[in-house]
Design an enzyme around this catalytic site. Structure first.
Site, PDB file in Angstrom:
ATOM      1  N   ARG A 135      -1.482 -13.939  -8.658  1.00  0.00           N
ATOM      2  CA  ARG A 135      -1.197 -15.242  -9.270  1.00  0.00           C
ATOM      3  C   ARG A 135      -0.866 -15.098 -10.764  1.00  0.00           C
ATOM      4  O   ARG A 135      -0.167 -15.942 -11.324  1.00  0.00           O
ATOM      5  CB  ARG A 135      -2.389 -16.171  -9.052  1.00  0.00           C
ATOM      6  CG  ARG A 135      -3.677 -15.778  -9.741  1.00  0.00           C
ATOM      7  CD  ARG A 135      -4.894 -16.447  -9.127  1.00  0.00           C
ATOM      8  NE  ARG A 135      -5.151 -15.950  -7.790  1.00  0.00           N
ATOM      9  CZ  ARG A 135      -6.141 -16.397  -6.986  1.00  0.00           C
ATOM     10  NH1 ARG A 135      -6.937 -17.361  -7.414  1.00  0.00           N
ATOM     11  NH2 ARG A 135      -6.297 -15.895  -5.791  1.00  0.00           N
ATOM     12  N   LYS A 168       6.220 -11.902  -5.174  1.00  0.00           N
ATOM     13  CA  LYS A 168       5.130 -11.052  -5.672  1.00  0.00           C
ATOM     14  C   LYS A 168       5.408  -9.597  -5.314  1.00  0.00           C
ATOM     15  O   LYS A 168       5.544  -9.251  -4.144  1.00  0.00           O
ATOM     16  CB  LYS A 168       3.804 -11.499  -5.069  1.00  0.00           C
ATOM     17  CG  LYS A 168       2.613 -10.610  -5.433  1.00  0.00           C
ATOM     18  CD  LYS A 168       1.348 -11.043  -4.678  1.00  0.00           C
ATOM     19  CE  LYS A 168       0.218 -10.044  -4.857  1.00  0.00           C
ATOM     20  NZ  LYS A 168      -0.979 -10.405  -4.048  1.00  0.00           N
ATOM     21  N   ASP A 211      -2.224  -2.451  -4.413  1.00  0.00           N
ATOM     22  CA  ASP A 211      -3.294  -3.264  -4.993  1.00  0.00           C
ATOM     23  C   ASP A 211      -4.656  -2.671  -4.652  1.00  0.00           C
ATOM     24  O   ASP A 211      -5.167  -2.848  -3.552  1.00  0.00           O
ATOM     25  CB  ASP A 211      -3.200  -4.707  -4.481  1.00  0.00           C
ATOM     26  CG  ASP A 211      -4.274  -5.602  -5.086  1.00  0.00           C
ATOM     27  OD1 ASP A 211      -4.859  -5.210  -6.119  1.00  0.00           O
ATOM     28  OD2 ASP A 211      -4.514  -6.688  -4.534  1.00  0.00           O
ATOM     29  N   ASP A 264      -8.961  -8.640  -8.940  1.00  0.00           N
ATOM     30  CA  ASP A 264      -8.281  -8.616  -7.643  1.00  0.00           C
ATOM     31  C   ASP A 264      -7.532  -9.924  -7.376  1.00  0.00           C
ATOM     32  O   ASP A 264      -6.921 -10.081  -6.337  1.00  0.00           O
ATOM     33  CB  ASP A 264      -9.288  -8.344  -6.519  1.00  0.00           C
ATOM     34  CG  ASP A 264      -8.615  -7.913  -5.230  1.00  0.00           C
ATOM     35  OD1 ASP A 264      -7.453  -7.449  -5.295  1.00  0.00           O
ATOM     36  OD2 ASP A 264      -9.220  -8.059  -4.148  1.00  0.00           O
ATOM     37  N   GLU A 323      -4.854 -10.795  -9.004  1.00  0.00           N
ATOM     38  CA  GLU A 323      -3.802 -10.409  -9.946  1.00  0.00           C
ATOM     39  C   GLU A 323      -2.437 -11.002  -9.588  1.00  0.00           C
ATOM     40  O   GLU A 323      -1.593 -11.208 -10.465  1.00  0.00           O
ATOM     41  CB  GLU A 323      -3.695  -8.876 -10.020  1.00  0.00           C
ATOM     42  CG  GLU A 323      -2.845  -8.198  -8.964  1.00  0.00           C
ATOM     43  CD  GLU A 323      -3.338  -8.382  -7.534  1.00  0.00           C
ATOM     44  OE1 GLU A 323      -2.501  -8.352  -6.617  1.00  0.00           O
ATOM     45  OE2 GLU A 323      -4.549  -8.549  -7.325  1.00  0.00           O
ATOM     46  N   ASP A 352       1.458  -5.277  -0.364  1.00  0.00           N
ATOM     47  CA  ASP A 352       1.274  -6.423  -1.265  1.00  0.00           C
ATOM     48  C   ASP A 352       2.543  -6.777  -2.036  1.00  0.00           C
ATOM     49  O   ASP A 352       2.514  -7.629  -2.930  1.00  0.00           O
ATOM     50  CB  ASP A 352       0.123  -6.141  -2.239  1.00  0.00           C
ATOM     51  CG  ASP A 352      -0.639  -7.400  -2.630  1.00  0.00           C
ATOM     52  OD1 ASP A 352      -0.446  -8.440  -1.959  1.00  0.00           O
ATOM     53  OD2 ASP A 352      -1.413  -7.355  -3.593  1.00  0.00           O
ATOM     54  N   LYS A 372     -11.331  -2.998  -4.250  1.00  0.00           N
ATOM     55  CA  LYS A 372     -11.421  -3.410  -2.846  1.00  0.00           C
ATOM     56  C   LYS A 372     -12.243  -2.390  -2.057  1.00  0.00           C
ATOM     57  O   LYS A 372     -12.149  -1.186  -2.300  1.00  0.00           O
ATOM     58  CB  LYS A 372     -10.026  -3.502  -2.219  1.00  0.00           C
ATOM     59  CG  LYS A 372      -9.166  -4.635  -2.744  1.00  0.00           C
ATOM     60  CD  LYS A 372      -7.795  -4.609  -2.089  1.00  0.00           C
ATOM     61  CE  LYS A 372      -6.877  -5.695  -2.638  1.00  0.00           C
ATOM     62  NZ  LYS A 372      -7.278  -7.032  -2.185  1.00  0.00           N
TER      63      LYS A 372
END
Length: 497
Positions: free
Chosen positions: A346, A260, A265, A342, A344, A283, A272
């Site tokens: 996956r 990933k 993010d 949020d 995202e 991230d 967030k």
């Protein structure tokens, strides 16, 4: 860092310092230290200044050849311990040498102190910890960290010397790439956009490490539509990076790695809050890990074939950002109802996982800072493990214990599979039940895209970046997963050269 291993006495060491492990009532070490140093050790041990508190370092000076040599004693358990014990010692000793500004040392091998000829792992584990302790991130500091040069291992055992000689170069290469991954995770997001990250990897490509970068937005929208959808809201557009290393061209088998790569993010339209957004430069730790693993395999000539897939995006609020309520079509063709922007990671992993299945891999391993729920379940020092094959889960768990990178298997509960089903699309990107089993739901979502290929999913949201000092990995970016996957691949998938 230069690593050498010699049969000699510490008295003849030319290094700045000497490290000697000790424990109560241990056998004489004169054959390894020389009489003068052994006499000085006995004098120190017999003084009121010395105590046998375990893992405590004590230092003093000995005059050798009209020069003062610094001697460090470290109190160890009388009986051999698990390997992380020696990693912790190595990390602590490294920090001590930084403080004392020592740039080289000789050490008596733990195996010699224990008289253990069978399993030369304790000194190697100590050096792993020492490497971790040496790391510092000072790219944005005027004053750079202390640079260490060389360690010399003193041993009487031929097997240990052979092991050290054979593995020293590989150990250095592995940690060069761990340091690289740690640097990447620690880098501010403005200086590691998808384009910068992708260009850096492309620039590291070699004859035996092929790098392909997909950056054309039309091509991304066609081949990796969910990567495109998540990344199109940012002024720093997405990338899809693919690496290929053919270390065993005689074999048609290969493993697939997926990481990933969310370089920042914000949560997107589901923004967030303060307290959760500050460290979101991290991230992309999964991407850094699989890149480092692939690069290490190529640079050490590991006899294995690897294909690596790294989707890179910034998840940012913008005029073109995807929104809650959108329905996206994945590369696999399955549609996904977006109920939280949020979630995202996956989505971009789904496109990469499906792409990996198309090349017929022996196993697929993805690494991702995927869910805060995993931190709630397992804390900051342990990663979540999911797999659709029990033997894979066992094999990687067994290795994790020895490298002190803790993982814990969590279930892919079939009864929860319906929670990722949507009423208006094939899937939804979060469960209907709020706050329940978030890591499991994310794993079940990813499972929809691996088409029953042998698969491991590591959720490293906790251990990839630690704000409190870890006894081995230190603070902030840890490089978690790199040693674990290097060892796992070498043991179970690489052929012996």
């Amino acid at each position: 860092m230069k690593i050498s291993c010699r049969k000699k006495t510490a008295l003849n060491s030319k290094k700045d310092a000497i490290l000697i492990p000790v424990y109560r009532n241990m056998r004489p070490l004169k054959s390894l230290t020389g009489k003068k140093i052994e006499d000085s050790i006995n004098e120190m041990i017999g003084s009121d200044y010395f105590s046998y508190d375990e893992k405590e370092f004590t230092s003093f000076y000995v005059e050798i050849g009209r020069k003062l040599k610094k001697i460090y004693l470290v109190n160890i358990s009388k009986d051999p311990q698990e390997l992380r014990y020696y990693m912790e010692l190595g990390s602590a000793y490294s920090k001590l040498l930084k403080k004392d500004r020592i740039s080289s040392f000789s050490m008596i091998a733990f195996e010699d102190v224990y008289m253990d000829k069978k399993d030369p792992q304790y000194t190697a584990a100590f050096l792993d910890g020492f490497f971790f302790g040496q790391y510092s991130y000072d790219a944005y500091k005027k004053e750079k960290g202390w640079q260490f040069d060389e360690v010399e291992v003193i041993t009487s055992y031929a097997k240990l010397k052979r092991s050290m000689d054979d593995n020293a170069a590989g150990l250095n290469t592995q940690f060069e790439n761990i340091y690289l991954a740690k640097d990447l995770v620690n880098t501010p997001p403005a200086d590691l956009t998808p384009a910068i990250f992708a260009d850096m990897i492309k620039g590291a490509g070699t004859e035996n490490l092929k790098v392909t970068v997909v950056e054309d937005m039309a091509e991304l929208a066609e081949k990796f539509p969910m990567v495109y959808a998540v990344g199109k809201g940012s002024s720093n557009p997405p990338r899809m990076v693919m690496l290929e290393y053919n270390g065993n061209p005689q074999s048609e088998k290969h493993i697939a790695l997926v990481g990933k790569g969310v370089t920042f993010d914000s949560g997107g339209n589901n923004l967030k809050p303060t307290g959760s957004i500050e460290d979101m430069k991290t991230d992309m730790a999964g991407a850094a890990a699989v890149y480092a693993v692939t690069k290490t395999a190529a640079e050490t000539g590991m006899k294995v074939n690897i294909k690596t897939y790294i989707p890179m995006v910034e998840n940012i609020i913008g005029t073109c950002s995807y929104k809650p309520g959108d329905i996206l079509t994945s590369a696999m063709g399955k549609t996904v109802e977006i109920l939280n922007t949020d979630a995202e990671g996956r989505l971009i992993l789904a496109d990469a996982l499906y792409t990996a299945t198309k090349s017929d891999p022996e196993v697929i391993i993805d690494v991702a800072t995927l869910t805060g729920a995993c931190i709630i379940a397992l804390g900051k020092n342990c990663a979540g493990l999911f797999s659709n094959r029990k033997f894979l889960a066992k094999n990687i768990t067994d290795i994790s214990y020895d490298v002190a990178e803790d993982i814990w298997e969590l279930p892919l509960l079939e009864s929860y599979q319906k929670r990722v089903k949507s009423d208006i699309a094939d899937l939804r990107n979060i469960a209907k039940q709020k706050g329940e089993a978030g890591s499991v739901i994310a794993g079940l979502f990813l499972q929809e895209f691996v088409d029953n290929w042998p698969w491991i999913h590591l959720d490293i949201a906790g251990p990839s970046f630690i704000e409190e000092e870890h006894p081995i990995f230190g603070k902030y970016a840890t490089g978690f997963g790199i040693r674990l996957l290097n060892r796992f691949i070498k043991v179970h998938y690489a052929e012996n050269a």
